[in-house]
Write an enzyme that holds these catalytic residues in place. Structure first.
Site, PDB file in Angstrom:
ATOM      1  N   HIS A  91       0.825  -1.218   0.000  1.00  0.00           N
ATOM      2  CA  HIS A  91       0.000   0.000   0.000  1.00  0.00           C
ATOM      3  C   HIS A  91       0.857   1.265   0.000  1.00  0.00           C
ATOM      4  O   HIS A  91       2.044   1.237   0.341  1.00  0.00           O
ATOM      5  CB  HIS A  91      -0.933   0.005   1.221  1.00  0.00           C
TER       6      HIS A  91
ATOM      7  N   GLU B 286      -2.400  -7.202   7.562  1.00  0.00           N
ATOM      8  CA  GLU B 286      -1.080  -7.040   8.175  1.00  0.00           C
ATOM      9  C   GLU B 286      -0.991  -7.855   9.467  1.00  0.00           C
ATOM     10  O   GLU B 286      -2.008  -8.225  10.070  1.00  0.00           O
ATOM     11  CB  GLU B 286      -0.828  -5.547   8.454  1.00  0.00           C
TER      12      GLU B 286
END
Length: 196
Positions: A20, A91
């Site tokens: 990202h 994550e």
């Protein structure tokens, strides 16, 4: 010792991985983990900047972490594709270390207090990658996720889990070879090669 490539069931198919775009937590060196910091202005600009490169190819599908910073990146990078959310691409949960400076991270293979162990994370990432790469196609799949997911992918393809983080919003082509795997930053010449 069991090598990661033998320890995890990782599909032997090429794909593109994108971490990202930048968040304020990234910029400040703070452990974000399961928290939800949005992309900052730089992160949005990074994602928009690679969109023309990614638009040069036709992609089989796009899979993304459920976390906002990854989903926003996917939407900015590949606006014409519907990104499919895979929970296993989220994550690592750093437990009590979330929100703390990166300098306080525990060793990679230790489990942080009230957090997720690296092997446990890699098991879920392995399962997510099996789902994402289940359909063989001439067009490659794109994965948009996090630096921790990239570390798992590197580890499971025979590389070191420790080392520099993959850069924000940089597409990386992973390809199996006869001896294992290789990876490199995606360029327009590579896009032409994989699209030929």
């Amino acid at each position: 010792m069991i090598y990661a490539a033998e320890k995890f069931d990782f599909p032997k198919l090429p794909f593109v991985f994108i971490r990202h775009g930048e968040t304020d937590a990234n910029r400040a060196g703070i452990i974000a983990g399961s928290n939800e910091p949005p992309l900052n202005e730089t992160g949005r600009e990074q994602a928009v900047a690679i969109a023309p490169l990614m638009a040069m190819a036709k992609w089989h599908s796009v899979y993304v972490s459920p976390q906002d910073r990854a989903r926003t990146t996917a939407n900015l990078v590949l606006p014409d594709y519907e990104a499919k959310v895979l929970d296993g691409l989220r994550e690592r949960h750093w437990g009590d270390l979330e929100g703390r400076p990166i300098s306080e991270l525990c060793p990679r293979f230790d489990t942080p207090p009230n957090g997720e162990g690296f092997d446990a994370m890699c098991q879920r990432v392995s399962f997510a990658m099996q789902q994402a790469l289940a359909e063989v196609s001439d067009d490659l799949t794109v994965i948009v996720a996090h630096s921790g997911v990239a570390r798992c992918i590197l580890y499971m393809t025979g590389f070191e889990a420790d080392g520099p983080r993959v850069p924000n919003a940089t597409p990386i082509l992973f390809r199996p070879t006869k001896d294992g795997w290789d990876y490199e930053n995606l360029t327009d010449s590579l896009i032409k090669e994989i699209s030929a």
